[in-house]
Design a protein around this motif. Structure first.
Motif, PDB file in Angstrom:
ATOM      1  N   SER A  20       1.117  -0.903   0.062  1.00 47.44           N
ATOM      2  CA  SER A  20       0.305  -0.284   0.155  1.00 47.44           C
ATOM      3  C   SER A  20       1.125   1.322  -0.034  1.00 47.44           C
ATOM      4  O   SER A  20       0.881   2.433  -0.467  1.00 47.44           O
ATOM      5  CB  SER A  20      -0.848  -0.442   1.245  1.00 47.44           C
ATOM      6  OG  SER A  20      -0.548   0.413   2.095  1.00 47.44           O
ATOM      7  N   LYS A  23       1.780   1.303  -4.001  1.00 48.77           N
ATOM      8  CA  LYS A  23       0.589   1.250  -5.067  1.00 48.77           C
ATOM      9  C   LYS A  23       0.816   2.145  -5.795  1.00 48.77           C
ATOM     10  O   LYS A  23      -0.242   1.906  -6.942  1.00 48.77           O
ATOM     11  CB  LYS A  23      -0.635   0.784  -4.181  1.00 48.77           C
ATOM     12  CG  LYS A  23      -1.118   1.493  -3.784  1.00 48.77           C
ATOM     13  CD  LYS A  23      -2.964   1.148  -3.050  1.00 48.77           C
ATOM     14  CE  LYS A  23      -3.540   1.665  -2.437  1.00 48.77           C
ATOM     15  NZ  LYS A  23      -4.678   1.165  -2.101  1.00 48.77           N
ATOM     16  N   ASN A  84      -2.590 -16.024  -7.588  1.00 49.13           N
ATOM     17  CA  ASN A  84      -4.108 -15.171  -6.273  1.00 49.13           C
ATOM     18  C   ASN A  84      -4.152 -15.801  -4.716  1.00 49.13           C
ATOM     19  O   ASN A  84      -4.442 -17.433  -4.697  1.00 49.13           O
ATOM     20  CB  ASN A  84      -5.153 -15.746  -8.014  1.00 49.13           C
ATOM     21  CG  ASN A  84      -6.137 -14.970  -6.911  1.00 49.13           C
ATOM     22  OD1 ASN A  84      -6.825 -15.601  -5.954  1.00 49.13           O
ATOM     23  ND2 ASN A  84      -6.802 -14.597  -7.906  1.00 49.13           N
ATOM     24  N   SER A 117      -7.142  -1.476 -10.395  1.00 51.17           N
ATOM     25  CA  SER A 117      -8.853  -1.555  -9.780  1.00 51.17           C
ATOM     26  C   SER A 117      -8.724  -2.845  -9.251  1.00 51.17           C
ATOM     27  O   SER A 117      -9.251  -3.633  -8.432  1.00 51.17           O
ATOM     28  CB  SER A 117     -10.116  -1.039 -10.462  1.00 51.17           C
ATOM     29  OG  SER A 117      -9.967  -0.985 -11.886  1.00 51.17           O
ATOM     30  N   LYS A 118      -8.483  -3.710 -10.785  1.00 51.82           N
ATOM     31  CA  LYS A 118      -8.547  -5.154 -10.144  1.00 51.82           C
ATOM     32  C   LYS A 118      -7.919  -5.804  -9.159  1.00 51.82           C
ATOM     33  O   LYS A 118      -8.219  -6.582  -8.747  1.00 51.82           O
ATOM     34  CB  LYS A 118      -8.498  -5.685 -11.291  1.00 51.82           C
ATOM     35  CG  LYS A 118      -9.247  -7.715 -11.216  1.00 51.82           C
ATOM     36  CD  LYS A 118      -9.000  -7.902 -12.608  1.00 51.82           C
ATOM     37  CE  LYS A 118      -9.389  -9.527 -12.750  1.00 51.82           C
ATOM     38  NZ  LYS A 118      -9.424 -10.199 -13.646  1.00 51.82           N
ATOM     39  N   ASN A 120      -5.500  -4.497  -7.164  1.00 49.85           N
ATOM     40  CA  ASN A 120      -6.068  -3.905  -5.836  1.00 49.85           C
ATOM     41  C   ASN A 120      -6.809  -3.796  -5.120  1.00 49.85           C
ATOM     42  O   ASN A 120      -7.247  -3.837  -3.668  1.00 49.85           O
ATOM     43  CB  ASN A 120      -5.886  -2.058  -5.496  1.00 49.85           C
ATOM     44  CG  ASN A 120      -4.398  -2.094  -6.109  1.00 49.85           C
ATOM     45  OD1 ASN A 120      -3.097  -1.626  -5.013  1.00 49.85           O
ATOM     46  ND2 ASN A 120      -3.699  -1.459  -7.609  1.00 49.85           N
ATOM     47  N   ASP A 121      -8.232  -4.793  -5.400  1.00 48.62           N
ATOM     48  CA  ASP A 121      -9.563  -4.835  -4.494  1.00 48.62           C
ATOM     49  C   ASP A 121      -8.779  -6.055  -4.018  1.00 48.62           C
ATOM     50  O   ASP A 121      -8.894  -7.520  -4.794  1.00 48.62           O
ATOM     51  CB  ASP A 121     -10.613  -5.195  -5.370  1.00 48.62           C
ATOM     52  CG  ASP A 121     -11.831  -5.106  -4.789  1.00 48.62           C
ATOM     53  OD1 ASP A 121     -11.759  -5.522  -3.402  1.00 48.62           O
ATOM     54  OD2 ASP A 121     -12.569  -5.315  -5.435  1.00 48.62           O
ATOM     55  N   PRO A 122      -8.898  -6.572  -3.010  1.00 52.75           N
ATOM     56  CA  PRO A 122      -8.617  -7.674  -1.607  1.00 52.75           C
ATOM     57  C   PRO A 122      -9.788  -8.816  -2.213  1.00 52.75           C
ATOM     58  O   PRO A 122      -9.231 -10.628  -2.099  1.00 52.75           O
ATOM     59  CB  PRO A 122      -8.746  -7.358  -0.173  1.00 52.75           C
ATOM     60  CG  PRO A 122      -8.917  -5.345  -0.306  1.00 52.75           C
ATOM     61  CD  PRO A 122      -9.345  -5.290  -1.524  1.00 52.75           C
ATOM     62  N   LYS A 123     -10.872  -8.437  -2.441  1.00 51.22           N
ATOM     63  CA  LYS A 123     -11.762  -9.987  -3.030  1.00 51.22           C
ATOM     64  C   LYS A 123     -11.140 -10.885  -3.842  1.00 51.22           C
ATOM     65  O   LYS A 123     -12.068 -11.343  -4.119  1.00 51.22           O
ATOM     66  CB  LYS A 123     -13.487  -9.034  -3.373  1.00 51.22           C
ATOM     67  CG  LYS A 123     -13.498  -8.820  -2.003  1.00 51.22           C
ATOM     68  CD  LYS A 123     -15.583  -8.529  -2.581  1.00 51.22           C
ATOM     69  CE  LYS A 123     -14.848  -6.519  -3.253  1.00 51.22           C
ATOM     70  NZ  LYS A 123     -16.524  -6.544  -3.431  1.00 51.22           N
ATOM     71  N   ASN A 124     -10.135  -9.357  -5.021  1.00 55.56           N
ATOM     72  CA  ASN A 124      -9.934 -10.176  -6.183  1.00 55.56           C
ATOM     73  C   ASN A 124      -9.014 -11.518  -5.946  1.00 55.56           C
ATOM     74  O   ASN A 124      -8.669 -12.317  -6.393  1.00 55.56           O
ATOM     75  CB  ASN A 124      -9.551  -9.549  -7.501  1.00 55.56           C
ATOM     76  CG  ASN A 124     -10.524  -9.093  -8.123  1.00 55.56           C
ATOM     77  OD1 ASN A 124     -11.168  -9.398  -7.532  1.00 55.56           O
ATOM     78  ND2 ASN A 124     -10.578  -7.409  -8.404  1.00 55.56           N
ATOM     79  N   ASN A 130      -1.669  -7.285   2.291  1.00 55.35           N
ATOM     80  CA  ASN A 130      -0.876  -6.065   2.272  1.00 55.35           C
ATOM     81  C   ASN A 130       0.424  -6.562   1.309  1.00 55.35           C
ATOM     82  O   ASN A 130       1.175  -5.755   1.771  1.00 55.35           O
ATOM     83  CB  ASN A 130      -0.691  -5.246   3.139  1.00 55.35           C
ATOM     84  CG  ASN A 130      -0.691  -3.525   2.721  1.00 55.35           C
ATOM     85  OD1 ASN A 130      -0.592  -3.802   1.366  1.00 55.35           O
ATOM     86  ND2 ASN A 130       1.208  -2.771   3.701  1.00 55.35           N
TER      87      ASN A 130
END
Length: 297
Positions: A20, A23, A84, A117-118, A120-124, A130
């Motif tokens: 972070s 980034k 991933n 955006s993809k 850095n989105d933790p859901k992905n 971090n």
């Protein structure tokens, strides 16, 4: 093109912790040197994209060669990896083209590997705690030093072999009986017979075996199309069969006819195949492959 695999890259892998903090940086992080194919490389990662090459709103990644001479060209195929954490697998990015590294072009990669955006989105799953894991697999393409040239030759020199078997009745108890060896192309050959057959049917079986290679010959598979004949010694009513086969490199690999003529017909002297306790077999190698190793195509 993006694919998925479980195995880590074979060339280099690095983990960036506390991501972070950087980034939004358009400046690259450069890895330590690593060796692939006798050359020094670095993995270059742009957390916020290499804007000057169209990487805005993306993360960018490159592989850079460090030691390339002024007149040198290094050809390589590249695969870039991002781990991933959700599915415990790597996303692999490649475009399938060979990269030409030289003094003027030391860096190749993807300006738009993933949307910023993809990524850095933790859901992905690309960032976990971090931290992210990225890597590269570099396959250096070396020019071939030698080329194998296979020529399929019709009617090669001295391609006919005739085998007269005298006192044929005396070999009836042998399962197999072999001719002398003869040379066609790059190999020695021989005939092999089973006087009473290899199958349940009582018949003469005849095979052609590929034997040893000649000195300095290339020991590769040998293709042969051949004609097998049992000669009629009273008229021209010969029994003829054709066989084609890729012979392996193994000494004694054979191909032929398991039922060329029944034992009853063979032993009937009125038919002309067995005369004075002798038979005559003939084989002609109609096509044979010969292999050479040359400097260029």
């Amino acid at each position: 093109m993006e694919t998925i695999r479980e195995e880590a890259p074979s060339s280099y892998l690095m983990k960036l912790v506390g991501l972070s903090e950087v980034k939004f940086s358009h400046q690259p992080y450069e890895s330590a040197d690593f060796d692939v194919g006798g050359h020094k490389w670095r993995l270059i990662f742009y957390p916020a994209g290499k804007v000057e090459e169209g990487g805005k709103d993306h993360v960018s990644i490159y592989a850079r060669i460090e030691n390339v001479g002024a007149s040198m060209q290094i050809d390589a195929e590249l695969k870039f990896f991002i781990y991933n954490h959700n599915n415990k697998q790597y996303s692999v990015f490649q475009d399938g083209t060979m990269k030409h590294y030289n003094k003027k072009k030391k860096e190749w990669g993807f300006a738009q590997m993933l949307l910023f955006s993809k990524f850095n989105d933790p859901k992905n799953g690309y960032i976990d705690g971090n931290a992210c894991i990225v890597g590269v697999e570099i396959f250096v393409i070396k020019p071939v030093e030698k080329v194998e040239r296979v020529a399929f030759t019709q009617n090669p020199p001295e391609n006919k072999f005739t085998w007269k078997i005298s006192h044929f009745s005396y070999i009836g108890d042998k399962r197999y009986y072999y001719s002398d060896e003869f040379v066609v192309g790059d190999r020695k050959w021989r005939l092999k017979i089973s006087p009473k057959g290899d199958k349940k049917v009582r018949a003469l079986s005849v095979y052609v075996q590929a034997m040893a290679y000649l000195p300095n010959a290339v020991t590769s598979s040998t293709y042969a199309k051949l004609r097998l004949r049992l000669l009629n010694q009273k008229n021209s009513n010969h029994i003829e069969k054709r066989v084609f086969h890729f012979y392996s490199r193994e000494n004694g690999d054979g191909s032929g006819i398991s039922e060329l003529i029944s034992v009853e017909d063979l032993n009937d002297e009125s038919k002309g195949y067995l005369v004075e306790d002798s038979i005559v077999l003939e084989t002609t190698l109609l096509w044979v492959s010969e292999t050479k190793v040359v400097d260029s195509i």
